[in-house]
Motif scaffolding. Structure first.
Motif, PDB file in Angstrom:
ATOM      1  N   HIS A 196      -0.780  -6.217  -9.247  1.00 28.51           N
ATOM      2  CA  HIS A 196      -0.237  -5.551 -10.435  1.00 28.51           C
ATOM      3  C   HIS A 196      -1.300  -5.240 -11.501  1.00 28.51           C
ATOM      4  CE1 HIS A 196       2.844  -4.536 -13.507  1.00 28.51           C
ATOM      5  NE2 HIS A 196       3.646  -4.399 -12.483  1.00 28.51           N
ATOM      6  N   ASP A 253      11.421  -2.975  -9.739  1.00 26.11           N
ATOM      7  CA  ASP A 253       9.986  -3.200  -9.731  1.00 26.11           C
ATOM      8  C   ASP A 253       9.624  -4.683  -9.672  1.00 26.11           C
ATOM      9  OD1 ASP A 253       9.856  -0.480  -9.969  1.00 26.11           O
ATOM     10  OD2 ASP A 253       8.648  -0.458 -11.792  1.00 26.11           O
ATOM     11  N   ASP A 254       8.487  -4.924  -9.042  1.00 29.50           N
ATOM     12  CA  ASP A 254       7.763  -6.196  -9.060  1.00 29.50           C
ATOM     13  C   ASP A 254       8.161  -7.183  -7.960  1.00 29.50           C
ATOM     14  OD1 ASP A 254       6.427  -5.180 -11.274  1.00 29.50           O
ATOM     15  OD2 ASP A 254       7.866  -6.054 -12.675  1.00 29.50           O
ATOM     16  N   PRO A 282       1.706   0.238 -11.193  1.00 29.94           N
ATOM     17  CA  PRO A 282       1.993  -0.853 -12.143  1.00 29.94           C
ATOM     18  C   PRO A 282       1.959  -0.326 -13.585  1.00 29.94           C
ATOM     19  CG  PRO A 282       0.493  -1.618 -10.451  1.00 29.94           C
ATOM     20  CD  PRO A 282       0.659  -0.138 -10.245  1.00 29.94           C
ATOM     21  N   ALA A 283       2.996  -0.639 -14.333  1.00 31.96           N
ATOM     22  CA  ALA A 283       3.144  -0.192 -15.723  1.00 31.96           C
ATOM     23  C   ALA A 283       3.075   1.338 -15.839  1.00 31.96           C
ATOM     24  CB  ALA A 283       2.110  -0.846 -16.633  1.00 31.96           C
ATOM     25  N   HIS A 313       3.798  -1.858  -4.777  1.00 25.42           N
ATOM     26  CA  HIS A 313       3.537  -1.909  -6.218  1.00 25.42           C
ATOM     27  C   HIS A 313       2.240  -2.708  -6.397  1.00 25.42           C
ATOM     28  CE1 HIS A 313       4.864  -1.313 -10.315  1.00 25.42           C
ATOM     29  NE2 HIS A 313       5.208  -2.554 -10.568  1.00 25.42           N
TER      30      HIS A 313
END
Ligand SMILES: [Zn+2]
Length: 300
Positions: A206, A149-150, A242-243, A202
């Motif tokens: 974010h 991720d990210d 996200p999250a 993603h």
């Protein structure tokens, strides 16, 4: 005769090596690719039964050839429950890191990949998983998705070399604002794509998407996909919240934007019967031992 074959292969490799040098955009990147190519070829030329992925040529075509040899198909492929592993940073956690739980040490990561391989797992992309569930695609005996991720430089520096060694693709869930010097440099993103990684969205910034209005989320969904296409030249078909935060409205927005599926941080193996916009994943944190990860990947 074998000597001629060997010389011809080495000549072909040298030519491809030169092409890599000319097309690359980062000196370190080029030498890493050349080294990997050389290592792969030296290891495979003498045996003549080398897997297609390690000979020079069109990576997409080679991957298609690999897929054609995968044993699980038809109804069995549609029934597959597949672990989608969730990684963030692959690096040694520095003292005072804001989110130490998001780091996995490079040595630990390499040991996890080796343990998965020893347990019979083979990494696939989300596209390949989707194709097996819905379009008659084949699967390896024990498929696993490795998602990151990210977007971080450690994905290119630390994760990619480990996966290249075993010929596995990763899945990068890219937050578009991380593309660049402070996150994942362009050369790093291009390296991942060259190695067969898949890029998912993603978002751009974010955000917690459940707090956005419809227009704001639509911009994140369309903008991230458009920028990834423009800057990296690849189509994006999968989304990652996200999250892990989503609600009914945001899931509907992801579907309306044309994404095929989306991953969360809910724990579990993913199945075709799941809501495709709520696919669970298997979280890997700094304390996950290789043996524990194999157990989790098996659904334990
Ligand atoms: Zn994230």
């Amino acid at each position: 005769m074998p000597l001629i074959v060997l010389l011809a292969a080495l000549l072909a490799v040298s030519l491809v090596g030169l092409m890599v040098v000319r097309s690359g955009d980062d000196p370190e990147d080029r030498s890493a690719d050349r080294t990997a190519l050389r290592a792969a070829t030296q290891a495979t030329v003498p045996t003549r039964t080398a897997p297609a992925r390690t000979t020079p040529g069109d990576p997409a075509k080679q991957r298609a050839e690999q897929r054609a040899g995968w044993p699980v198909r038809g109804a069995a492929a549609t029934r597959a429950r597949v672990p989608i592993l969730m990684y963030h940073v692959i690096g040694d956690v520095p003292a005072g890191a804001a989110y130490p739980d998001l780091w996995v040490a490079p040595d630990r990561f390499a040991a996890q990949v080796e343990a998965l391989r020893a347990a019979g797992f083979t990494a696939i992309t989300m596209e390949e998983l989707w194709s097996a569930w819905h379009d008659g695609g084949r699967l390896p005996e024990r498929p696993v998705v490795l998602s990151f991720d990210d977007g971080d430089i450690t994905h290119a520096m630390n994760a990619a070399p480990v996966l290249l060694k075993v010929g596995w693709p990763g899945v990068l869930n890219l937050t578009v604002q991380n593309l660049g010097k402070r996150g994942l440099p362009m050369w790093g993103a291009k390296r991942l794509i060259r190695q067969g990684w898949e890029i998912g969205s993603h978002t751009v910034t974010h955000p917690d998407v459940t707090t956005l209005d419809a227009a704001g989320f639509a911009r994140e969904l369309a903008g991230s996909r458009k920028t990834i296409k423009q800057r990296l030249g690849v189509d994006v078909r999968f989304f990652c919240y996200p999250a892990g935060k989503s609600d009914a409205a945001s899931r509907a927005a992801v579907a309306a934007a044309g994404y095929l599926a989306a991953t969360t941080v809910d724990p579990g193996l993913a199945a075709r019967a799941d809501d495709p916009y709520l696919l669970p994943r298997v979280r890997v944190d700094p304390s996950t031992t290789p043996a524990a990860l194999v157990r989790m990947a098996r659904g334990g």
